[in-house]
Scaffold this active site. Structure first.
Site, short mmCIF file in Angstrom:
data_model
loop_
_atom_site.label_atom_id
_atom_site.label_comp_id
_atom_site.label_asym_id
_atom_site.label_seq_id
_atom_site.Cartn_x
_atom_site.Cartn_y
_atom_site.Cartn_z
N LYS A 13 0.83 -1.21 0.00
CA LYS A 13 0.00 0.00 0.00
C LYS A 13 0.86 1.27 0.00
CE LYS A 13 -1.99 -0.85 4.00
NZ LYS A 13 -1.36 -2.09 4.44
N ARG A 88 -9.36 1.11 9.13
CA ARG A 88 -8.99 -0.27 9.45
C ARG A 88 -10.07 -0.97 10.26
NH1 ARG A 88 -2.97 0.73 9.07
NH2 ARG A 88 -1.90 -1.22 9.43
N ARG A 127 11.80 -6.33 5.06
CA ARG A 127 11.73 -4.90 5.36
C ARG A 127 12.38 -4.60 6.72
NH1 ARG A 127 5.88 -2.12 5.49
NH2 ARG A 127 5.81 -2.87 7.62
N ARG A 133 11.90 -1.27 11.44
CA ARG A 133 10.68 -0.86 12.14
C ARG A 133 10.46 -1.73 13.36
NH1 ARG A 133 5.40 0.12 8.43
NH2 ARG A 133 4.45 -0.94 10.21
N ARG A 144 -0.41 -8.66 13.58
CA ARG A 144 -0.95 -7.69 12.62
C ARG A 144 -1.76 -8.40 11.53
NH1 ARG A 144 4.58 -5.52 11.54
NH2 ARG A 144 3.82 -4.15 9.90
P1 AMP Z 1 1.09 0.72 9.10
O1 AMP Z 1 2.30 1.56 8.87
O2 AMP Z 1 -0.09 1.16 8.29
O3 AMP Z 1 1.36 -0.75 8.97
O4 AMP Z 1 0.67 0.96 10.63
C1 AMP Z 1 1.53 0.64 11.69
C2 AMP Z 1 0.76 0.57 12.99
O5 AMP Z 1 0.15 1.84 13.26
C3 AMP Z 1 -0.40 -0.42 13.00
O6 AMP Z 1 0.02 -1.74 13.30
C4 AMP Z 1 -1.27 0.17 14.11
O7 AMP Z 1 -0.74 -0.08 15.39
C5 AMP Z 1 -1.13 1.66 13.85
N1 AMP Z 1 -2.14 2.15 12.88
C6 AMP Z 1 -1.93 2.66 11.64
N2 AMP Z 1 -3.08 2.99 11.04
C7 AMP Z 1 -4.07 2.66 11.94
C8 AMP Z 1 -5.50 2.74 11.91
N3 AMP Z 1 -6.16 3.20 10.84
N4 AMP Z 1 -6.17 2.30 13.00
C9 AMP Z 1 -5.52 1.85 14.10
N5 AMP Z 1 -4.20 1.74 14.17
C10 AMP Z 1 -3.47 2.14 13.12
#
Ligand code: AMP
Length: 186
Positions: A13, A88, A127, A133, A144
């Site tokens: 994404k 989400r 990654r 990360r 996740r």
């Molecule tokens: P991402 O970079 O999109 O994989 O997000 C990393 C982490 O940020 C996720 O595992 C969640 O802990 C938090 N996060 C990101 N976007 C959301 C969302 N829309 N709702 C809740 N938590 C989020």
């Protein structure tokens, strides 16, 4: 043009959002990036979010909905934007509908990136070596993927019902997938 990019962690994404951002001149809004920045800067929001993020759990809806509410009203978003990693949960999707309606806007397309679990885990572990990360470790990755299935996957049906959902194969070269994305958004 308002785009929602959906898919499990590691589906591509973020990579595809950045390409769309460049080609169509609309900003990528990544709740994950915004939260990571808040954690790095040790803001109040960052302090609240960190424990959830490290464990691979979702940050509470109220926090991320607040981020989006602020962001989509900024000048840089007037011609549209790409939501990368939001919504989400069903409550986030419903809150987004209300926010957009209040701004006389509507979602144009929802792109769902389809990638098998095994490939996702391999990509995320790769990654981890490059980006380091905190949540790209095997326990957090597993969680996740589970959280995605339980809380985010139901959104696919929600958006399918709107007629705006396009599922695309997330396997292949970056440019190849970008071509699929462009075809999907027309
Ligand atoms: P991402 O970079 O999109 O994989 O997000 C990393 C982490 O940020 C996720 O595992 C969640 O802990 C938090 N996060 C990101 N976007 C959301 C969302 N829309 N709702 C809740 N938590 C989020």
């Amino acid at each position: 043009m308002i785009l929602i990019f959906m898919g499990p962690p590691g589906a591509g994404k973020g990579t595809q959002s950045k390409l769309v951002e460049k080609e169509f001149n609309i900003p990528q809004i990544s709740t994950g990036d915004i939260l990571r920045e808040a954690v790095a800067n040790q803001t109040e929001m960052g302090k609240k979010a960190k424990q959830f993020m490290d464990a691979g759990d979702l940050v509470p809806d109220s926090v991320v909905i607040g981020i989006i509410a602020d962001k989509i009203q900024t000048d840089e978003c007037v011609n549209g934007f790409i939501l990368d990693g939001f919504p989400r949960t069903l409550d986030q999707a419903k809150a987004l509908d209300v926010l957009l309606k209040g701004n006389h806007k509507d979602v144009s397309h929802v792109i769902s990136f389809e990638v098998a679990d095994e490939e996702l885990t391999n990509r995320l572990l790769e990654r981890a070596k490059i980006e380091g990360r905190a949540d790209d470790n095997i326990d957090s990755i597993k969680n996740r993927l589970d959280v995605f299935k339980q809380k985010t996957q139901p959104l696919i049906d929600y958006y399918r019902a709107t007629g705006k959902l396009v599922s695309i194969d997330g396997l292949g070269e970056i440019e190849e997938i970008f071509a699929r994305v462009k075809k999907a958004i027309g």
